[in-house]
Design a protein around this motif. Sequence first.
Motif, PDB file in Angstrom:
ATOM      1  N   GLU A  31       0.819  -1.199   0.000  1.00  0.00           N
ATOM      2  CA  GLU A  31       0.000   0.000   0.000  1.00  0.00           C
ATOM      3  C   GLU A  31       0.862   1.261   0.000  1.00  0.00           C
ATOM      4  O   GLU A  31       0.343   2.361   0.012  1.00  0.00           O
ATOM      5  N   SER A  32       2.180   1.079   0.001  1.00  0.00           N
ATOM      6  CA  SER A  32       3.081   2.231  -0.049  1.00  0.00           C
ATOM      7  C   SER A  32       3.953   2.129  -1.297  1.00  0.00           C
ATOM      8  O   SER A  32       3.917   1.131  -2.010  1.00  0.00           O
ATOM      9  N   ARG A  33       4.748   3.141  -1.544  1.00  0.00           N
ATOM     10  CA  ARG A  33       5.550   3.177  -2.768  1.00  0.00           C
ATOM     11  C   ARG A  33       6.635   2.118  -2.758  1.00  0.00           C
ATOM     12  O   ARG A  33       6.695   1.280  -3.619  1.00  0.00           O
ATOM     13  N   ILE A  34       7.571   2.192  -1.818  1.00  0.00           N
ATOM     14  CA  ILE A  34       8.622   1.183  -1.706  1.00  0.00           C
ATOM     15  C   ILE A  34       9.182   1.226  -0.291  1.00  0.00           C
ATOM     16  O   ILE A  34       9.349   2.296   0.289  1.00  0.00           O
ATOM     17  N   ASN A  35       9.380   0.065   0.268  1.00  0.00           N
ATOM     18  CA  ASN A  35       9.995  -0.078   1.579  1.00  0.00           C
ATOM     19  C   ASN A  35      11.014  -1.198   1.508  1.00  0.00           C
ATOM     20  O   ASN A  35      10.752  -2.237   0.892  1.00  0.00           O
ATOM     21  N   SER A  36      12.150  -0.995   2.151  1.00  0.00           N
ATOM     22  CA  SER A  36      13.196  -2.016   2.199  1.00  0.00           C
ATOM     23  C   SER A  36      13.403  -2.457   3.636  1.00  0.00           C
ATOM     24  O   SER A  36      13.349  -1.632   4.563  1.00  0.00           O
ATOM     25  N   PHE A  37      13.661  -3.757   3.796  1.00  0.00           N
ATOM     26  CA  PHE A  37      13.850  -4.340   5.123  1.00  0.00           C
ATOM     27  C   PHE A  37      15.080  -5.225   5.123  1.00  0.00           C
ATOM     28  O   PHE A  37      15.221  -6.089   4.261  1.00  0.00           O
ATOM     29  N   ASP A  38      15.953  -5.001   6.097  1.00  0.00           N
ATOM     30  CA  ASP A  38      17.091  -5.886   6.322  1.00  0.00           C
ATOM     31  C   ASP A  38      16.667  -6.932   7.340  1.00  0.00           C
ATOM     32  O   ASP A  38      15.910  -6.631   8.279  1.00  0.00           O
ATOM     33  N   PHE A  39      17.164  -8.139   7.153  1.00  0.00           N
ATOM     34  CA  PHE A  39      16.819  -9.230   8.070  1.00  0.00           C
ATOM     35  C   PHE A  39      18.003  -9.566   8.955  1.00  0.00           C
ATOM     36  O   PHE A  39      19.142  -9.420   8.520  1.00  0.00           O
ATOM     37  N   PRO A  40      17.747 -10.013  10.166  1.00  0.00           N
ATOM     38  CA  PRO A  40      16.430 -10.204  10.764  1.00  0.00           C
ATOM     39  C   PRO A  40      15.756  -8.860  11.075  1.00  0.00           C
ATOM     40  O   PRO A  40      16.424  -7.860  11.301  1.00  0.00           O
ATOM     41  N   LEU A  41      14.421  -8.901  11.057  1.00  0.00           N
ATOM     42  CA  LEU A  41      13.657  -7.700  11.368  1.00  0.00           C
ATOM     43  C   LEU A  41      13.921  -7.275  12.814  1.00  0.00           C
ATOM     44  O   LEU A  41      14.202  -8.106  13.671  1.00  0.00           O
ATOM     45  N   PRO A  67      16.137 -18.825   5.733  1.00  0.00           N
ATOM     46  CA  PRO A  67      17.591 -18.702   5.846  1.00  0.00           C
ATOM     47  C   PRO A  67      18.214 -18.307   4.502  1.00  0.00           C
ATOM     48  O   PRO A  67      17.844 -18.843   3.461  1.00  0.00           O
ATOM     49  N   GLY A  68      19.140 -17.355   4.562  1.00  0.00           N
ATOM     50  CA  GLY A  68      19.832 -16.916   3.355  1.00  0.00           C
ATOM     51  C   GLY A  68      19.376 -15.576   2.833  1.00  0.00           C
ATOM     52  O   GLY A  68      20.135 -14.880   2.159  1.00  0.00           O
ATOM     53  N   ILE A  69      18.136 -15.175   3.108  1.00  0.00           N
ATOM     54  CA  ILE A  69      17.653 -13.874   2.653  1.00  0.00           C
ATOM     55  C   ILE A  69      18.172 -12.814   3.619  1.00  0.00           C
ATOM     56  O   ILE A  69      17.975 -12.910   4.827  1.00  0.00           O
ATOM     57  N   VAL A  70      18.844 -11.796   3.059  1.00  0.00           N
ATOM     58  CA  VAL A  70      19.380 -10.726   3.907  1.00  0.00           C
ATOM     59  C   VAL A  70      18.560  -9.448   3.829  1.00  0.00           C
ATOM     60  O   VAL A  70      18.574  -8.644   4.761  1.00  0.00           O
ATOM     61  N   SER A  71      17.826  -9.256   2.716  1.00  0.00           N
ATOM     62  CA  SER A  71      16.957  -8.079   2.633  1.00  0.00           C
ATOM     63  C   SER A  71      15.895  -8.258   1.557  1.00  0.00           C
ATOM     64  O   SER A  71      16.037  -9.080   0.649  1.00  0.00           O
ATOM     65  N   VAL A  72      14.847  -7.457   1.686  1.00  0.00           N
ATOM     66  CA  VAL A  72      13.770  -7.440   0.705  1.00  0.00           C
ATOM     67  C   VAL A  72      13.298  -6.007   0.538  1.00  0.00           C
ATOM     68  O   VAL A  72      13.211  -5.254   1.509  1.00  0.00           O
ATOM     69  N   SER A  73      13.017  -5.636  -0.705  1.00  0.00           N
ATOM     70  CA  SER A  73      12.395  -4.352  -1.010  1.00  0.00           C
ATOM     71  C   SER A  73      11.035  -4.657  -1.622  1.00  0.00           C
ATOM     72  O   SER A  73      10.940  -5.442  -2.569  1.00  0.00           O
TER      73      SER A  73
END
Length: 126
Positions: A31-41, A67-73
């Motif tokens: 619902e927003s333009r773009i957000n990036s998240f580093d893991f772990p949250l 396991p293995g994912i470091v970030s998601v946008s």
Amino acid sequence: MNATKLFPRIVVETVPNQQCRPYNINMAISESRINSFDFPLRDTSDKYLGELGPIGQGIVRKLNQVPGIVSVSISLYCAQIIIGKAFMWEDDGIDEAVIEALKDAFGDRRDEVEIERKDVRGNYRD
């Protein structure tokens, strides 16, 4: 056009950066333009997760467990995933886990989702 009548589709791109993979979806996942998240949250991530709305928030929370994912946008129609250098998309089951998390966004139509793969590495300059 009514979005509920679209055939559910996820287009997975292979790009030159082997640690990055965009997953394009033909329905709104944020619902927003773009957000990036580093893991772990972190606890402070909740404010920004709320901006995504329930679908995007659910996707990010599920991916945080892989396991293995470091970030998601996350943007309106795309989830771009970054994995660690020691991980492999298919061998470590990351690609499959991402697809499953994204399929959940389609709700009761998850079993109808078509997966298309595009190798776009040749479209980039070296």
